[in-house]
Design a protein around this motif. Structure first.
Motif, mmCIF file in Angstrom:
data_model
loop_
_atom_site.group_PDB
_atom_site.id
_atom_site.type_symbol
_atom_site.label_atom_id
_atom_site.label_comp_id
_atom_site.label_asym_id
_atom_site.label_seq_id
_atom_site.Cartn_x
_atom_site.Cartn_y
_atom_site.Cartn_z
ATOM 1 N N UNK A 268 0.806 -1.219 0.000
ATOM 2 C CA UNK A 268 0.000 0.000 0.000
ATOM 3 C C UNK A 268 0.836 1.265 0.000
ATOM 4 N N UNK A 269 2.164 1.124 0.004
ATOM 5 C CA UNK A 269 3.007 2.306 -0.189
ATOM 6 C C UNK A 269 2.999 2.734 -1.654
ATOM 7 N N UNK A 270 2.581 1.819 -2.545
ATOM 8 C CA UNK A 270 2.436 2.148 -3.959
ATOM 9 C C UNK A 270 1.021 2.677 -4.190
ATOM 10 N N UNK A 272 -2.836 2.725 -4.953
ATOM 11 C CA UNK A 272 -3.891 1.765 -4.616
ATOM 12 C C UNK A 272 -4.351 0.990 -5.840
ATOM 13 N N UNK A 273 -4.249 1.580 -7.013
ATOM 14 C CA UNK A 273 -4.676 0.899 -8.238
ATOM 15 C C UNK A 273 -3.807 -0.303 -8.564
ATOM 16 N N UNK A 274 -2.629 -0.377 -7.937
ATOM 17 C CA UNK A 274 -1.738 -1.513 -8.173
ATOM 18 C C UNK A 274 -2.074 -2.714 -7.299
ATOM 19 N N UNK A 275 -3.042 -2.562 -6.397
ATOM 20 C CA UNK A 275 -3.475 -3.678 -5.552
ATOM 21 C C UNK A 275 -4.514 -4.481 -6.319
ATOM 22 N N UNK A 276 -4.079 -5.548 -6.975
ATOM 23 C CA UNK A 276 -4.928 -6.333 -7.868
ATOM 24 C C UNK A 276 -4.906 -7.804 -7.453
ATOM 25 N N UNK A 277 -6.001 -8.516 -7.678
ATOM 26 C CA UNK A 277 -6.022 -9.943 -7.331
ATOM 27 C C UNK A 277 -5.217 -10.782 -8.316
ATOM 28 N N UNK A 278 -4.626 -11.840 -7.800
ATOM 29 C CA UNK A 278 -3.886 -12.789 -8.643
ATOM 30 C C UNK A 278 -4.544 -14.157 -8.460
ATOM 31 N N UNK A 329 -6.802 -15.161 0.229
ATOM 32 C CA UNK A 329 -5.758 -14.912 1.221
ATOM 33 C C UNK A 329 -4.945 -13.700 0.791
ATOM 34 N N UNK A 330 -4.159 -13.179 1.701
ATOM 35 C CA UNK A 330 -3.315 -12.038 1.357
ATOM 36 C C UNK A 330 -2.936 -11.220 2.574
ATOM 37 N N UNK A 331 -1.896 -10.434 2.415
ATOM 38 C CA UNK A 331 -1.411 -9.530 3.460
ATOM 39 C C UNK A 331 -1.053 -8.202 2.818
ATOM 40 N N UNK A 332 -1.439 -7.121 3.466
ATOM 41 C CA UNK A 332 -1.087 -5.782 2.984
ATOM 42 C C UNK A 332 -0.069 -5.165 3.924
ATOM 43 N N UNK A 333 0.856 -4.394 3.345
ATOM 44 C CA UNK A 333 1.873 -3.711 4.138
ATOM 45 C C UNK A 333 1.911 -2.224 3.830
ATOM 46 N N UNK A 334 2.184 -1.435 4.865
ATOM 47 C CA UNK A 334 2.275 0.006 4.699
ATOM 48 C C UNK A 334 3.309 0.554 5.670
ATOM 49 N N UNK A 335 4.040 1.581 5.237
ATOM 50 C CA UNK A 335 5.121 2.127 6.055
ATOM 51 C C UNK A 335 4.614 2.552 7.432
#
Length: 404
Positions: A268-270, A272-278, A329-335
């Motif tokens: 999430x430091x990038x 938000x539009x780059x947060x896409x499902x795989x 599943x998934x994990x989000x990271x932010x500074x």
């Protein structure tokens, strides 16, 4: 008394003597290389592994998800020993449960026993049900591996075989195994729509797998493809099974369990539009027939009917098919400053150990390790202070004589 006093002084020195770092310059290229190389390794660990790989400067949160599914398509069931003529079926017939959850079942093969009514009929032949006379059939016996309650009679199953009679839904199902080819072979062309909403509560971040730029016209024409259209939420069942490394028509005969995995790992430091499902796909049940008994996936259900006269009957269906499990599943990271300071402090702790490594190298591998060991630790004594005072007095006297 003297020994006790000496012992007491030794304890006091051990407990209260002050130690201070001492700078000792050692003209050794080898020791310098070890010192700088160890520092370099720790810095590489900090930058390469901690920061880039682990992103330890970020605070993290686990995904919270909800999933709904919808299957579309229709099929004509081929005639067989259990289905006398071709029959048309749609989603209400072959998708279970119909409301669409993250786990659903698509019927691909079946054994159908029609017009069953509660009555008396002979058991299916097997060692525990064969008989020659009524005395071999215990009245009221409830065989949990059988099909009903025994009536105490031995009756003809065929011209050559006799079995115990039971009270059950008759005629009994003759389970000789699934058809060699899937009855609903057209199921491979069914389409699946997955609607997945996720949130990361700690960061108040929300996202859907149906992106904001997707419109209804696009949804009517798109089909997921990992290379050309990886974000379309509509999947063809045959493609899902193929991407899992299986062949649909083979899997459809006995059934199985297949996982649709949606990975929402995001930085999430990038943007938000780059947060896409795989999306990825995997068979979850063990299909190695060499060591697996009862392979595949099947269960029974019935459809009940009542005649105008009030007689109840049913159609029993043993359904084989593919159970789909949508796993998110998934994990989000932010500074965050806190994990950054913690990991920076850990790295500084590692750097403080570098002199210890260098000292070990000098005291173990160098030729002049005895000289280094001698100068490494210096004990300051009272006699040294008296000698220093005498030296200062001598120097002051020498200076006064020179003046005279």
């Amino acid at each position: 008394m003297g020994a006790a006093k000496s012992s007491c002084q030794g304890f006091l020195h051990y407990a209260f003597d002050y130690e201070t770092p001492k700078t000792l310059v050692v003209p050794s290229i080898a020791a310098g290389v070890v010192f700088r190389f160890t520092q370099l390794l720790i810095l590489l660990y900090l930058v390469g592994y901690v920061c880039i790989v682990q992103k330890a400067y970020q605070d993290t949160d686990s995904v919270v998800s909800t999933v709904t599914t919808k299957v579309k398509g229709y099929a004509v069931i081929k005639g067989s020993a259990n289905t006398s003529s071709p029959q048309f079926r749609d989603v209400a017939d072959y998708v279970i449960p119909p409301q669409g959850d993250k786990s659903f079942f698509v019927v691909t093969n079946m054994i159908v026993t029609t017009n069953q009514k509660v009555s008396h009929c002979p058991e299916i032949p097997k060692p525990s049900t064969l008989c020659n006379q009524d005395s071999q059939c215990t009245t009221g016996l409830e065989d949990l591996r059988g099909n009903g309650v025994r009536t105490g009679r031995c009756v003809n199953y065929s011209d050559t075989v006799q079995t115990c009679q039971v009270l059950s839904w008759c005629p009994l199902e003759e389970d000789t195994g699934p058809n060699k080819e899937a009855l609903i072979d057209a199921a491979e062309n069914f389409t699946l729509l997955i609607k997945n909403s996720v949130t990361y509560p700690k960061f108040n971040f929300h996202r859907r797998n149906i992106m904001p730029h997707i419109n209804s016209s696009y949804l009517k024409t798109c089909v997921f493809n990992s290379s050309t259209d990886p974000h379309c939420p509509i999947f063809r069942l045959k493609q899902i099974v193929s991407d899992a490394g299986e062949e649909f028509q083979v899997m459809a005969v006995e059934g199985g369990v297949l996982g649709i995995l949606i990975d929402w790992t995001c930085d999430l430091d990038l943007w938000a539009s780059q947060c896409l499902p795989k999306y990825s796909f995997r068979r979850l049940d063990d299909n190695n027939k060499s060591h697996v008994l009862a392979p595949g996936y099947n269960f029974r259900f019935a459809k009940y009917y009542k005649s105008p006269e009030g007689t109840e009957s049913r159609t029993l269906i043993k359904a084989y098919g593919i159970r789909f499990e949508v796993i998110v599943f998934g994990t989000a990271g932010k500074f965050s400053m806190l994990p950054t300071l913690v990991n920076l402090g850990s790295t500084l702790t590692f750097l403080s150990l570098v002199p210890t490594v260098s000292d070990w190298f000098l005291l173990t591998f160098t030729k002049k390790r005895g000289v280094y060991s001698k100068h490494k630790t210096t004990h300051l004594r009272d006699e040294d202070e008296e000698d220093e005072d005498e030296n200062k007095q001598s120097m002051s006297m020498g200076t006064s004589y020179g003046t005279q």
